[in-house]
Design a protein around this motif. Sequence first.
Motif, PDB file in Angstrom:
ATOM      1  N   THR A  85       0.798  -1.234   0.000  1.00  0.00           N
ATOM      2  CA  THR A  85       0.000   0.000   0.000  1.00  0.00           C
ATOM      3  C   THR A  85       0.829   1.281   0.000  1.00  0.00           C
ATOM      4  O   THR A  85       2.014   1.254   0.304  1.00  0.00           O
ATOM      5  CB  THR A  85      -0.922  -0.006   1.252  1.00  0.00           C
ATOM      6  OG1 THR A  85      -1.652   1.200   1.289  1.00  0.00           O
ATOM      7  CG2 THR A  85      -0.118  -0.144   2.529  1.00  0.00           C
ATOM      8  N   THR A  86       0.142   2.380  -0.329  1.00  0.00           N
ATOM      9  CA  THR A  86       0.797   3.697  -0.257  1.00  0.00           C
ATOM     10  C   THR A  86       0.777   4.224   1.180  1.00  0.00           C
ATOM     11  O   THR A  86       1.511   5.147   1.504  1.00  0.00           O
ATOM     12  CB  THR A  86       0.041   4.716  -1.133  1.00  0.00           C
ATOM     13  OG1 THR A  86      -1.336   4.729  -0.744  1.00  0.00           O
ATOM     14  CG2 THR A  86       0.148   4.378  -2.605  1.00  0.00           C
ATOM     15  N   THR A 106       5.146  -1.082   1.985  1.00  0.00           N
ATOM     16  CA  THR A 106       4.681   0.209   1.457  1.00  0.00           C
ATOM     17  C   THR A 106       5.177   0.451   0.036  1.00  0.00           C
ATOM     18  O   THR A 106       6.207  -0.075  -0.373  1.00  0.00           O
ATOM     19  CB  THR A 106       5.150   1.374   2.356  1.00  0.00           C
ATOM     20  OG1 THR A 106       6.555   1.282   2.525  1.00  0.00           O
ATOM     21  CG2 THR A 106       4.457   1.357   3.697  1.00  0.00           C
ATOM     22  N   LYS A 107       4.389   1.275  -0.700  1.00  0.00           N
ATOM     23  CA  LYS A 107       4.784   1.703  -2.042  1.00  0.00           C
ATOM     24  C   LYS A 107       5.660   2.947  -1.897  1.00  0.00           C
ATOM     25  O   LYS A 107       5.575   3.611  -0.884  1.00  0.00           O
ATOM     26  CB  LYS A 107       3.544   2.037  -2.867  1.00  0.00           C
ATOM     27  CG  LYS A 107       2.682   0.819  -3.192  1.00  0.00           C
ATOM     28  CD  LYS A 107       1.454   1.253  -3.957  1.00  0.00           C
ATOM     29  CE  LYS A 107       0.488   0.089  -4.154  1.00  0.00           C
ATOM     30  NZ  LYS A 107      -0.756   0.488  -4.819  1.00  0.00           N
ATOM     31  N   PRO A 108       6.474   3.313  -2.867  1.00  0.00           N
ATOM     32  CA  PRO A 108       6.563   2.736  -4.208  1.00  0.00           C
ATOM     33  C   PRO A 108       7.050   1.289  -4.178  1.00  0.00           C
ATOM     34  O   PRO A 108       7.644   0.855  -3.184  1.00  0.00           O
ATOM     35  CB  PRO A 108       7.563   3.644  -4.924  1.00  0.00           C
ATOM     36  CG  PRO A 108       8.385   4.233  -3.840  1.00  0.00           C
ATOM     37  CD  PRO A 108       7.455   4.405  -2.688  1.00  0.00           C
ATOM     38  N   ILE A 109       6.812   0.619  -5.292  1.00  0.00           N
ATOM     39  CA  ILE A 109       7.083  -0.814  -5.356  1.00  0.00           C
ATOM     40  C   ILE A 109       8.519  -1.148  -4.960  1.00  0.00           C
ATOM     41  O   ILE A 109       9.464  -0.462  -5.380  1.00  0.00           O
ATOM     42  CB  ILE A 109       6.756  -1.396  -6.745  1.00  0.00           C
ATOM     43  CG1 ILE A 109       6.851  -2.918  -6.713  1.00  0.00           C
ATOM     44  CG2 ILE A 109       7.644  -0.784  -7.835  1.00  0.00           C
ATOM     45  CD1 ILE A 109       6.179  -3.610  -7.870  1.00  0.00           C
TER      46      ILE A 109
END
Lengths: 124, 276
Positions: A85-86, A106-109
């Motif tokens: 997720t972001t 967490t994002k970014p990927i």
Amino acid sequence: MTGYKVLVVEDSPTMRQLIVFALKRIRGFQIVEANDGVDGLKKLSADKFDLILTDINMPIMDGLKLVSMVRNDPNYKETPIIVITTEGATEDRERALALGANEYITKPIQTMKILETVKKLMSV
Amino acid sequence: MSHHDEEIDAAGRADEFLQVFKKGAEFTQDLLKENERLRFRVVQLEETLKEKGHDTVDESPDAIELKKKIEVLEQEKEEILGQIKVVEEENQNFANRYIEIEEENNMLANLYIASYQLHSTLDFKEVLQIILEIVINLIGAEEFGVLLLDEKTNRLEPVASEGLVTSELPSVAVGEGIIGEAVHSGENYFIDSMEGYERDFEKPIVCIPLKIKEHVIGVIAIYKLFTQKDEFTNVDYELFTLLAGHAATAVFSSRMYSDSERKLSTIQGFIDLLTK
């Protein structure tokens, strides 16, 4: 290694493709995609999955609701769930883990982190 | 008994006692001599033993052979330890290189997916949506806008955004401020330090011109990154370069396609009117 069925629930086609492309590097993974929580639940009831990766912010049904419903399903009580997720806040992470997610990324990927986490959870 | 007889008797007992005492003294002397002799003998034996033992280690051919073997083995052990150290260092280098290659692979795979997605459609709105997704999921931006150049007015107009209201983003003249200058120069702009930065639509933290060769058709202006993303990585700079090229051609082609579709539909309408 026998094949594992993996469900990727993500509303962004680009992000979904990024995750699927990364997971395809692990031999023996059969990957099924879902656009949102409801689509994910449909696919979970139609088949048996060994691993679930889900976003949080999605239309129709978000990822937290999906995690909660999956954990209440006797068929998926022990199935590993990874949230990607972001949402980087500690309280979001704690909430997802409290609902039954096994890991929170967490994002970014972060492809390497996703692969390491999947390998750890699936012991592959 | 008379006094004289008593004296003779006492003298006899004194002689007897003296004789016993003398014998005791002689016996003690003999014991001391024997003790000294034995101590000397012990020292002699110890020295002989010491000499004999020393000679055995130093001079026996077997011992010499064994000593040589030990020396050779010690040398070999040192060499092997050195080689192990070298191999361990090489292993560490290989492990580090493996991680670097994995990261490169992942980056290339991500770039491939991003460019594939960008060119997977000719629908202008879809292309804009894919650009937003790439900036969110690959770069980690929370608030940003896409502005495209209107060649008639020579101004940049906002067309899409994330975390912001698109209509609130300003229209910018080419050459004006950070955004206008990025279009004018065609160079990426990065803020020197994000510390204490407060959002200002005229001053983004990053501004990426969308270029087709040297022709700039718009920009991506980033105002905020995710809380978990506090700095740019090398991959981000490569992504910005990719976006500058691929997003620009995808936007340009989809716009051209939409325009030609619209024109085609108008012409088709005229033809239908004329032929009816």
